[in-house]
Motif scaffolding. Structure first.
Motif, PDB file in Angstrom:
ATOM      1  N   ILE A  68       0.837  -1.202   0.000  1.00  0.00           N
ATOM      2  CA  ILE A  68       0.000   0.000   0.000  1.00  0.00           C
ATOM      3  C   ILE A  68       0.870   1.250   0.000  1.00  0.00           C
ATOM      4  O   ILE A  68       1.785   1.381   0.826  1.00  0.00           O
ATOM      5  CB  ILE A  68      -0.933   0.024   1.225  1.00  0.00           C
ATOM      6  N   GLU A  69       0.548   2.163  -0.895  1.00  0.00           N
ATOM      7  CA  GLU A  69       1.178   3.490  -0.897  1.00  0.00           C
ATOM      8  C   GLU A  69       0.127   4.522  -0.487  1.00  0.00           C
ATOM      9  O   GLU A  69      -0.937   4.627  -1.105  1.00  0.00           O
ATOM     10  CB  GLU A  69       1.747   3.832  -2.259  1.00  0.00           C
ATOM     11  N   LEU A  70       0.429   5.251   0.559  1.00  0.00           N
ATOM     12  CA  LEU A  70      -0.490   6.270   1.091  1.00  0.00           C
ATOM     13  C   LEU A  70      -0.218   7.623   0.457  1.00  0.00           C
ATOM     14  O   LEU A  70       0.934   8.038   0.326  1.00  0.00           O
ATOM     15  CB  LEU A  70      -0.323   6.378   2.616  1.00  0.00           C
ATOM     16  N   LYS A  71      -1.282   8.328   0.101  1.00  0.00           N
ATOM     17  CA  LYS A  71      -1.183   9.714  -0.337  1.00  0.00           C
ATOM     18  C   LYS A  71      -2.239  10.532   0.405  1.00  0.00           C
ATOM     19  O   LYS A  71      -3.440  10.338   0.225  1.00  0.00           O
ATOM     20  CB  LYS A  71      -1.401   9.840  -1.845  1.00  0.00           C
ATOM     21  N   LEU A  72      -1.752  11.401   1.283  1.00  0.00           N
ATOM     22  CA  LEU A  72      -2.639  12.326   2.002  1.00  0.00           C
ATOM     23  C   LEU A  72      -2.790  13.596   1.173  1.00  0.00           C
ATOM     24  O   LEU A  72      -1.793  14.244   0.848  1.00  0.00           O
ATOM     25  CB  LEU A  72      -2.064  12.680   3.371  1.00  0.00           C
ATOM     26  N   LEU A  73      -4.011  13.949   0.828  1.00  0.00           N
ATOM     27  CA  LEU A  73      -4.260  15.200   0.103  1.00  0.00           C
ATOM     28  C   LEU A  73      -4.573  16.278   1.134  1.00  0.00           C
ATOM     29  O   LEU A  73      -5.700  16.391   1.621  1.00  0.00           O
ATOM     30  CB  LEU A  73      -5.417  15.018  -0.881  1.00  0.00           C
ATOM     31  N   ASP A  74      -3.565  17.069   1.463  1.00  0.00           N
ATOM     32  CA  ASP A  74      -3.703  18.065   2.525  1.00  0.00           C
ATOM     33  C   ASP A  74      -4.111  19.446   2.021  1.00  0.00           C
ATOM     34  O   ASP A  74      -4.676  20.238   2.768  1.00  0.00           O
ATOM     35  CB  ASP A  74      -2.380  18.204   3.292  1.00  0.00           C
ATOM     36  N   ASP A  75      -3.809  19.749   0.780  1.00  0.00           N
ATOM     37  CA  ASP A  75      -3.985  21.113   0.288  1.00  0.00           C
ATOM     38  C   ASP A  75      -5.283  21.273  -0.495  1.00  0.00           C
ATOM     39  O   ASP A  75      -5.721  20.361  -1.200  1.00  0.00           O
ATOM     40  CB  ASP A  75      -2.811  21.512  -0.608  1.00  0.00           C
ATOM     41  N   GLU A  76      -5.866  22.461  -0.358  1.00  0.00           N
ATOM     42  CA  GLU A  76      -7.058  22.804  -1.133  1.00  0.00           C
ATOM     43  C   GLU A  76      -6.622  23.315  -2.497  1.00  0.00           C
ATOM     44  O   GLU A  76      -5.942  24.339  -2.599  1.00  0.00           O
ATOM     45  CB  GLU A  76      -7.879  23.874  -0.392  1.00  0.00           C
ATOM     46  N   ARG A  77      -7.021  22.616  -3.533  1.00  0.00           N
ATOM     47  CA  ARG A  77      -6.598  22.958  -4.886  1.00  0.00           C
ATOM     48  C   ARG A  77      -6.996  24.378  -5.263  1.00  0.00           C
ATOM     49  O   ARG A  77      -6.224  25.117  -5.885  1.00  0.00           O
ATOM     50  CB  ARG A  77      -7.217  21.960  -5.870  1.00  0.00           C
ATOM     51  N   LEU A  78      -8.199  24.793  -4.884  1.00  0.00           N
ATOM     52  CA  LEU A  78      -8.701  26.103  -5.287  1.00  0.00           C
ATOM     53  C   LEU A  78      -8.093  27.259  -4.487  1.00  0.00           C
ATOM     54  O   LEU A  78      -8.455  28.411  -4.701  1.00  0.00           O
ATOM     55  CB  LEU A  78     -10.222  26.136  -5.175  1.00  0.00           C
ATOM     56  N   GLU A  79      -7.166  26.957  -3.601  1.00  0.00           N
ATOM     57  CA  GLU A  79      -6.424  28.016  -2.915  1.00  0.00           C
ATOM     58  C   GLU A  79      -5.097  28.306  -3.603  1.00  0.00           C
ATOM     59  O   GLU A  79      -4.378  29.226  -3.204  1.00  0.00           O
ATOM     60  CB  GLU A  79      -6.188  27.631  -1.449  1.00  0.00           C
ATOM     61  N   LYS A  80      -4.767  27.535  -4.637  1.00  0.00           N
ATOM     62  CA  LYS A  80      -3.518  27.730  -5.358  1.00  0.00           C
ATOM     63  C   LYS A  80      -3.715  28.786  -6.455  1.00  0.00           C
ATOM     64  O   LYS A  80      -4.654  28.689  -7.251  1.00  0.00           O
ATOM     65  CB  LYS A  80      -3.044  26.419  -5.982  1.00  0.00           C
ATOM     66  N   PRO A  81      -2.852  29.805  -6.511  1.00  0.00           N
ATOM     67  CA  PRO A  81      -3.021  30.885  -7.501  1.00  0.00           C
ATOM     68  C   PRO A  81      -3.129  30.399  -8.937  1.00  0.00           C
ATOM     69  O   PRO A  81      -3.929  30.931  -9.717  1.00  0.00           O
ATOM     70  CB  PRO A  81      -1.775  31.752  -7.282  1.00  0.00           C
ATOM     71  N   GLU A  82      -2.322  29.386  -9.304  1.00  0.00           N
ATOM     72  CA  GLU A  82      -2.373  28.936 -10.693  1.00  0.00           C
ATOM     73  C   GLU A  82      -3.718  28.281 -11.019  1.00  0.00           C
ATOM     74  O   GLU A  82      -4.261  28.439 -12.120  1.00  0.00           O
ATOM     75  CB  GLU A  82      -1.222  27.970 -10.990  1.00  0.00           C
ATOM     76  N   ALA A  83      -4.292  27.556 -10.040  1.00  0.00           N
ATOM     77  CA  ALA A  83      -5.606  26.943 -10.247  1.00  0.00           C
ATOM     78  C   ALA A  83      -6.695  28.013 -10.281  1.00  0.00           C
ATOM     79  O   ALA A  83      -7.639  27.936 -11.075  1.00  0.00           O
ATOM     80  CB  ALA A  83      -5.893  25.919  -9.152  1.00  0.00           C
ATOM     81  N   GLN A  84      -6.571  29.014  -9.422  1.00  0.00           N
ATOM     82  CA  GLN A  84      -7.558  30.096  -9.404  1.00  0.00           C
ATOM     83  C   GLN A  84      -7.606  30.822 -10.740  1.00  0.00           C
ATOM     84  O   GLN A  84      -8.687  31.163 -11.238  1.00  0.00           O
ATOM     85  CB  GLN A  84      -7.226  31.070  -8.267  1.00  0.00           C
ATOM     86  N   ALA A  85      -6.450  31.076 -11.317  1.00  0.00           N
ATOM     87  CA  ALA A  85      -6.408  31.775 -12.607  1.00  0.00           C
ATOM     88  C   ALA A  85      -7.101  30.946 -13.690  1.00  0.00           C
ATOM     89  O   ALA A  85      -7.864  31.482 -14.510  1.00  0.00           O
ATOM     90  CB  ALA A  85      -4.968  32.077 -12.990  1.00  0.00           C
ATOM     91  N   LYS A  86      -6.856  29.655 -13.696  1.00  0.00           N
ATOM     92  CA  LYS A  86      -7.467  28.796 -14.711  1.00  0.00           C
ATOM     93  C   LYS A  86      -8.979  28.666 -14.499  1.00  0.00           C
ATOM     94  O   LYS A  86      -9.763  28.744 -15.449  1.00  0.00           O
ATOM     95  CB  LYS A  86      -6.807  27.417 -14.685  1.00  0.00           C
ATOM     96  N   ILE A  87      -9.378  28.477 -13.247  1.00  0.00           N
ATOM     97  CA  ILE A  87     -10.813  28.364 -12.944  1.00  0.00           C
ATOM     98  C   ILE A  87     -11.506  29.695 -13.203  1.00  0.00           C
ATOM     99  O   ILE A  87     -12.621  29.747 -13.747  1.00  0.00           O
ATOM    100  CB  ILE A  87     -11.011  27.935 -11.478  1.00  0.00           C
ATOM    101  N   GLY A  88     -10.849  30.802 -12.829  1.00  0.00           N
ATOM    102  CA  GLY A  88     -11.419  32.122 -13.069  1.00  0.00           C
ATOM    103  C   GLY A  88     -11.636  32.378 -14.541  1.00  0.00           C
ATOM    104  O   GLY A  88     -12.677  32.895 -14.957  1.00  0.00           O
ATOM    105  N   SER A  89     -10.660  32.013 -15.348  1.00  0.00           N
ATOM    106  CA  SER A  89     -10.783  32.209 -16.787  1.00  0.00           C
ATOM    107  C   SER A  89     -11.904  31.356 -17.365  1.00  0.00           C
ATOM    108  O   SER A  89     -12.687  31.823 -18.206  1.00  0.00           O
ATOM    109  CB  SER A  89      -9.453  31.851 -17.462  1.00  0.00           C
ATOM    110  N   LEU A  90     -12.017  30.124 -16.902  1.00  0.00           N
ATOM    111  CA  LEU A  90     -13.031  29.205 -17.428  1.00  0.00           C
ATOM    112  C   LEU A  90     -14.440  29.638 -17.051  1.00  0.00           C
ATOM    113  O   LEU A  90     -15.297  29.869 -17.919  1.00  0.00           O
ATOM    114  CB  LEU A  90     -12.758  27.789 -16.898  1.00  0.00           C
ATOM    115  N   PHE A  91     -14.705  29.796 -15.762  1.00  0.00           N
ATOM    116  CA  PHE A  91     -16.059  30.119 -15.317  1.00  0.00           C
ATOM    117  C   PHE A  91     -16.399  31.593 -15.513  1.00  0.00           C
ATOM    118  O   PHE A  91     -17.558  31.943 -15.709  1.00  0.00           O
ATOM    119  CB  PHE A  91     -16.244  29.713 -13.847  1.00  0.00           C
ATOM    120  N   GLY A  92     -15.400  32.463 -15.443  1.00  0.00           N
ATOM    121  CA  GLY A  92     -15.651  33.882 -15.661  1.00  0.00           C
ATOM    122  C   GLY A  92     -16.169  34.168 -17.048  1.00  0.00           C
ATOM    123  O   GLY A  92     -17.057  35.009 -17.246  1.00  0.00           O
TER     124      GLY A  92
END
Length: 448
Positions: free
Chosen positions: A49-73
């Motif tokens: 078994i390989e464990l991966k903890l997803l600790d970070d909120e993706r939508l708090e990352k500036p690069e993701a925000q820019a892409k999501i903003g462009s798409l939904f905006g």
């Protein structure tokens, strides 16, 4: 104010080690913290078994925000608050959205495939390899969405992973009611190499949930309780606000009832300025007021005063209307006697403000919720407010004139909550001489 509970986030050594031990497993390598090569985390029966903890909120990352903003905006160009709802977009845009959100998942899969391959080589070539993903802070995806993304990436990106297990702790709270969901799901990738120990892992996951929640309710998490109950994810991009609403809690609260508390619930008294007023005089009242205000240039003639009123009205906007208020000499002088410190045209204008305030306040406090079957007058001001997530400051309102069931919108996509919308609606009602306001809440994205 909405006070949300907090819980301690899960950790590998304190929590996942406990789960594996309870299931009958162990660390894959005794010297795992000193090995030079990157290996997998655990062995359980015949599985690695390989464990991966997803600790970070993706939508708090500036690069993701820019892409999501462009798409939904681009899809909601006239809205000051843009709701991130993948269910409302087309297949092509939904694929783009998935690609953006899968960023950390893709990285996790890429890392896991190499680690599982290395450990299978060292431990047993016949072992089943399992990617165990635990959602520890990625609330931008539901558990079901995360499971789908992980399975999709594994099937597309590697042959080194035989099975996927996705689990998480999802805390929900409204300041009174609190509960946590602890889902865990297994999806086989290669049917010929099944994860036979999943039921043992699932049972152990339930034991962790019991232990963790007992610690939570008894206050043992203390200052490390940094994981808050799910909230709206909000960010700004290119001058607009983007909101991924928190998952609604569902059943009606036994304490709060049908509507749970929200952030920034401002009383009507603190609503910002929504209108200007200008005194309007009938010919008879003009003569009476002029006699009391000799020498005022704007009162030189009735035509001069009416031109002043029309000039003022021309500067009105849908969001800041200029409202003409009929004033008589009697009401004006009564106001002056109560306010002797103000004189001249200023006193006339302030008397108009007071009169407007009385009319607008009455309209706001007598406004009714629109329901099917209620009796309505032929013409009234209609207000529709979209309740968006947990914070009233992200609500959007629309105000119009309804005549025999047909609405002509005066102001659309106004970033103001319920009482702010009623205040603006009252200004337009007074301006148009209407006597009734009916309102309705759009609950599509409400947190209730």
């Amino acid at each position: 104010m909405l006070e949300l509970p907090k819980i301690r986030p899960l950790s590998e050594d304190q929590d996942i080690d406990f789960v594996i031990a309870q299931a009958g497993g162990r660390r894959a390598h005794e010297d795992w913290d000193r090995k030079g090569t990157r290996n997998s985390d655990y062995v359980l029966g015949q599985s690695i078994i390989e464990l991966k903890l997803l600790d970070d909120e993706r939508l708090e990352k500036p690069e993701a925000q820019a892409k999501i903003g462009s798409l939904f905006g681009a899809l909601q160009p006239h809205r000051p608050v843009v709701v991130i709802d993948p269910a409302t977009i087309g297949q092509k845009d939904r694929y783009a959205y998935a690609t953006i959100m899968q960023g950390p998942i893709k990285v996790a899969v890429r890392s896991a495939r190499a680690q599982l391959k290395q450990s299978r080589r060292e431990i047993s070539e016949s072992a089943t390899t399992v990617l165990f993903v635990v959602n520890n802070g990625f609330t931008g995806l539901t558990h079901e969405e995360l499971l789908d993304h992980v399975v999709r990436r594994v099937r597309n990106d590697t042959d080194e992973i035989d099975a996927v297990v996705v689990a998480g702790c999802y805390l929900h709270g409204d300041g009174f009611d609190t509960f946590a969901l602890w889902p865990i799901n297994y999806v086989p990738i290669h049917e010929e190499r099944p994860f036979l120990e999943f039921q043992a892992l699932k049972s152990a996951w339930g034991k962790l949930a019991d232990r963790h929640m007992t610690e939570f309710v008894t206050g043992k998490h203390g200052p490390t309780a940094a994981k808050e109950a799910q909230t709206d994810i909000v960010f700004k991009w290119e001058g607009r606000t983007f909101v991924k609403p928190a998952t609604p809690m569902g059943a009606e609260s036994k304490f709060f009832g049908a509507r749970r508390p929200r952030l920034n619930h401002l009383p009507f008294e603190r609503i910002k300025h929504v209108a200007f007023t200008v005194p309007r005089l009938s010919p008879a009242e003009y003569r009476r007021v002029k006699a009391a205000l000799q020498g005022e240039p704007l009162l030189e003639s009735l035509e001069t005063w009416n031109d002043h009123v029309e000039e003022a009205l021309s500067h009105g906007t849908p969001l800041m209307p200029v409202v003409p208020i009929d004033i008589s000499r009697g009401s004006w002088e009564a106001w002056r006697r109560r306010n002797p410190g103000t004189s001249g045209l200023d006193s006339l204008r302030e008397a108009a403000n007071v009169r407007y305030g009385v009319q607008a306040s009455k309209l706001v406090h007598t406004a009714k919720e629109f329901r099917q079957g209620i009796a309505v007058c032929r013409r009234y001001i209609a207000v529709v407010t979209e309740l968006i997530g947990q914070d009233e400051t992200n609500d959007i309102s629309h105000i119009g004139v309804c005549t025999r069931g047909a609405i002509e919108w005066i102001a659309s996509n106004v970033r103001t909550p319920h009482f702010g919308a009623l205040a603006l609606a009252a200004a337009h009602a007074v301006r148009l001489g209407l006597t009734e306001i009916l309102w309705r809440h759009d609950l599509k994205y409400a947190w209730i």
